[in-house]
Design a protein around this motif. Sequence first.
Motif, PDB file in Angstrom:
ATOM      1  N   GLY A  95      70.834  52.114  57.717  1.00 25.70           N
ATOM      2  CA  GLY A  95      70.418  53.013  56.645  1.00 25.70           C
ATOM      3  C   GLY A  95      69.228  53.862  57.022  1.00 25.70           C
ATOM      4  O   GLY A  95      69.258  55.092  56.905  1.00 25.70           O
ATOM      5  N   VAL A  96      68.174  53.205  57.511  1.00 28.19           N
ATOM      6  CA  VAL A  96      66.913  53.898  57.797  1.00 28.19           C
ATOM      7  C   VAL A  96      67.052  54.886  58.951  1.00 28.19           C
ATOM      8  O   VAL A  96      66.591  56.027  58.865  1.00 28.19           O
ATOM      9  N   ILE A  97      67.708  54.462  60.033  1.00 25.60           N
ATOM     10  CA  ILE A  97      67.868  55.345  61.196  1.00 25.60           C
ATOM     11  C   ILE A  97      68.773  56.526  60.843  1.00 25.60           C
ATOM     12  O   ILE A  97      68.497  57.671  61.217  1.00 25.60           O
ATOM     13  N   GLY A 140      66.947  58.749  58.145  1.00 28.70           N
ATOM     14  CA  GLY A 140      65.706  59.212  58.772  1.00 28.70           C
ATOM     15  C   GLY A 140      65.968  60.260  59.841  1.00 28.70           C
ATOM     16  O   GLY A 140      65.236  61.248  59.951  1.00 28.70           O
ATOM     17  N   PHE A 141      67.025  60.064  60.633  1.00 28.96           N
ATOM     18  CA  PHE A 141      67.372  61.029  61.675  1.00 28.96           C
ATOM     19  C   PHE A 141      67.785  62.362  61.055  1.00 28.96           C
ATOM     20  O   PHE A 141      67.464  63.432  61.571  1.00 28.96           O
ATOM     21  N   GLY A 142      68.491  62.278  59.913  1.00 27.57           N
ATOM     22  CA  GLY A 142      68.840  63.500  59.194  1.00 27.57           C
ATOM     23  C   GLY A 142      67.600  64.257  58.754  1.00 27.57           C
ATOM     24  O   GLY A 142      67.541  65.488  58.824  1.00 27.57           O
ATOM     25  N   GLY A 143      66.559  63.510  58.331  1.00 27.18           N
ATOM     26  CA  GLY A 143      65.288  64.134  57.954  1.00 27.18           C
ATOM     27  C   GLY A 143      64.607  64.802  59.124  1.00 27.18           C
ATOM     28  O   GLY A 143      64.036  65.894  58.995  1.00 27.18           O
ATOM     29  N   ILE A 144      64.656  64.155  60.290  1.00 26.70           N
ATOM     30  CA  ILE A 144      64.031  64.723  61.491  1.00 26.70           C
ATOM     31  C   ILE A 144      64.736  66.018  61.908  1.00 26.70           C
ATOM     32  O   ILE A 144      64.102  66.992  62.308  1.00 26.70           O
ATOM     33  N   ILE A 145      66.073  66.027  61.789  1.00 25.44           N
ATOM     34  CA  ILE A 145      66.835  67.241  62.120  1.00 25.44           C
ATOM     35  C   ILE A 145      66.381  68.414  61.256  1.00 25.44           C
ATOM     36  O   ILE A 145      66.335  69.564  61.704  1.00 25.44           O
ATOM     37  N   SER A 146      66.018  68.111  60.002  1.00 23.07           N
ATOM     38  CA  SER A 146      65.616  69.183  59.083  1.00 23.07           C
ATOM     39  C   SER A 146      64.360  69.917  59.559  1.00 23.07           C
ATOM     40  O   SER A 146      64.118  71.055  59.160  1.00 23.07           O
ATOM     41  N   ILE A 148      73.590  60.300  58.581  1.00 24.18           N
ATOM     42  CA  ILE A 148      72.805  61.406  59.162  1.00 24.18           C
ATOM     43  C   ILE A 148      72.954  62.690  58.349  1.00 24.18           C
ATOM     44  O   ILE A 148      71.947  63.288  57.945  1.00 24.18           O
ATOM     45  N   PRO A 149      74.197  63.157  58.063  1.00 28.04           N
ATOM     46  CA  PRO A 149      74.298  64.376  57.255  1.00 28.04           C
ATOM     47  C   PRO A 149      73.763  64.197  55.833  1.00 28.04           C
ATOM     48  O   PRO A 149      73.288  65.155  55.226  1.00 28.04           O
ATOM     49  N   SER A 186      56.128  65.671  56.793  1.00 27.02           N
ATOM     50  CA  SER A 186      55.891  64.241  56.996  1.00 27.02           C
ATOM     51  C   SER A 186      56.365  63.438  55.787  1.00 27.02           C
ATOM     52  O   SER A 186      56.943  62.356  55.912  1.00 27.02           O
ATOM     53  N   LYS A 187      56.151  63.980  54.590  1.00 25.27           N
ATOM     54  CA  LYS A 187      56.573  63.313  53.363  1.00 25.27           C
ATOM     55  C   LYS A 187      58.095  63.332  53.232  1.00 25.27           C
ATOM     56  O   LYS A 187      58.708  62.360  52.756  1.00 25.27           O
ATOM     57  N   ILE A 188      58.720  64.431  53.674  1.00 19.88           N
ATOM     58  CA  ILE A 188      60.180  64.529  53.635  1.00 19.88           C
ATOM     59  C   ILE A 188      60.813  63.454  54.516  1.00 19.88           C
ATOM     60  O   ILE A 188      61.757  62.763  54.100  1.00 19.88           O
ATOM     61  N   ILE A 189      60.301  63.299  55.737  1.00 15.75           N
ATOM     62  CA  ILE A 189      60.837  62.291  56.654  1.00 15.75           C
ATOM     63  C   ILE A 189      60.640  60.893  56.067  1.00 15.75           C
ATOM     64  O   ILE A 189      61.521  60.034  56.154  1.00 15.75           O
ATOM     65  N   LEU A 190      59.477  60.656  55.431  1.00 15.57           N
ATOM     66  CA  LEU A 190      59.215  59.365  54.783  1.00 15.57           C
ATOM     67  C   LEU A 190      60.249  59.095  53.693  1.00 15.57           C
ATOM     68  O   LEU A 190      60.791  57.984  53.592  1.00 15.57           O
ATOM     69  N   PHE A 191      60.554  60.111  52.892  1.00 18.58           N
ATOM     70  CA  PHE A 191      61.542  59.952  51.822  1.00 18.58           C
ATOM     71  C   PHE A 191      62.924  59.619  52.383  1.00 18.58           C
ATOM     72  O   PHE A 191      63.643  58.794  51.820  1.00 18.58           O
ATOM     73  N   THR A 192      63.302  60.277  53.490  1.00 18.54           N
ATOM     74  CA  THR A 192      64.627  60.013  54.072  1.00 18.54           C
ATOM     75  C   THR A 192      64.705  58.593  54.626  1.00 18.54           C
ATOM     76  O   THR A 192      65.755  57.957  54.562  1.00 18.54           O
ATOM     77  N   VAL A 193      63.586  58.098  55.170  1.00 16.24           N
ATOM     78  CA  VAL A 193      63.547  56.714  55.671  1.00 16.24           C
ATOM     79  C   VAL A 193      63.662  55.727  54.502  1.00 16.24           C
ATOM     80  O   VAL A 193      64.425  54.757  54.554  1.00 16.24           O
ATOM     81  N   ILE A 194      62.898  55.984  53.432  1.00 19.64           N
ATOM     82  CA  ILE A 194      62.936  55.107  52.251  1.00 19.64           C
ATOM     83  C   ILE A 194      64.343  55.049  51.653  1.00 19.64           C
ATOM     84  O   ILE A 194      64.804  53.991  51.202  1.00 19.64           O
ATOM     85  N   ALA A 195      65.047  56.192  51.685  1.00 19.27           N
ATOM     86  CA  ALA A 195      66.399  56.253  51.113  1.00 19.27           C
ATOM     87  C   ALA A 195      67.360  55.294  51.815  1.00 19.27           C
ATOM     88  O   ALA A 195      68.372  54.893  51.237  1.00 19.27           O
ATOM     89  N   GLY A 196      67.051  54.924  53.068  1.00 16.11           N
ATOM     90  CA  GLY A 196      67.931  54.014  53.806  1.00 16.11           C
ATOM     91  C   GLY A 196      67.680  52.549  53.518  1.00 16.11           C
ATOM     92  O   GLY A 196      68.513  51.689  53.839  1.00 16.11           O
TER      93      GLY A 196
END
Length: 226
Positions: free
Chosen positions: A13-15, A18-24, A135-136, A153-163
């Motif tokens: 979930g997290v990877i 989170g990877f989708g957030g990093i792509i953004s 990821i998508p 940085s907050k966006i990536i944190l949110f995507t990690v939390i979502a996992g």
Amino acid sequence: MILKITIIGLLAGVIGTGFGGIISVIFKRNVDKYLDFFMGLSGGIMLAVVTFDLMSESMDQMGVLYTVIFTFVGVLLTMYIKTRLDVSKDMKSGYLIFISILLHNLPEGLAIGSSFMSAESLGMTLAIIIGLHNIPEGLAMALGLVGSKMKISKIILFTVIAGIPMGIGSFLGAYFGGIFSSLIGVFLATAAGTMMYVVLEEIFPKSRSLYCIIGFLVGTVIVNCI
């Protein structure tokens, strides 16, 4: 064994999200210029997940009628959350996407945990597939938040939390086995309703252009390829 399953589900979930957030991050500088395209991309990804994955799997689990009922419950739940969400209008769609992905990662975790108890190889395969599939979804959520001018940085944190709910779902699926596996269809349909509402009410009305349609088609293809 349960700890191992929980960690695998959590990482999937997290990877994935989170990877989708990093792509953004790649798109951040151009998001204003190509906002219609990116909103269409987010909507295409989410509607494809709703149609091809969540509702389809829910129908296999509990039939068409109950899937439709609980999808509508998900819509009503999201409408209620929207009325209670105390954030600026520009940020609402991003937060609603975040909530919808949180909700639908739980049943995916339940599926991973239940599959591991059936056969370890099946559980591992499912964890890898769902991790890639996330990821998508993480990208869709991140793009919604990027459009609201949130710090990267907050966006990536949110995507990690979502996992994280995927790890919780994996634990519950492994620990309680058949009890929660019988409810997976309900969770999937409810999550489908939340995502459907976000796309049709929040994303598409803001982006009525040819670029939005192109983005939508690209998003649909991305989900089908992963």
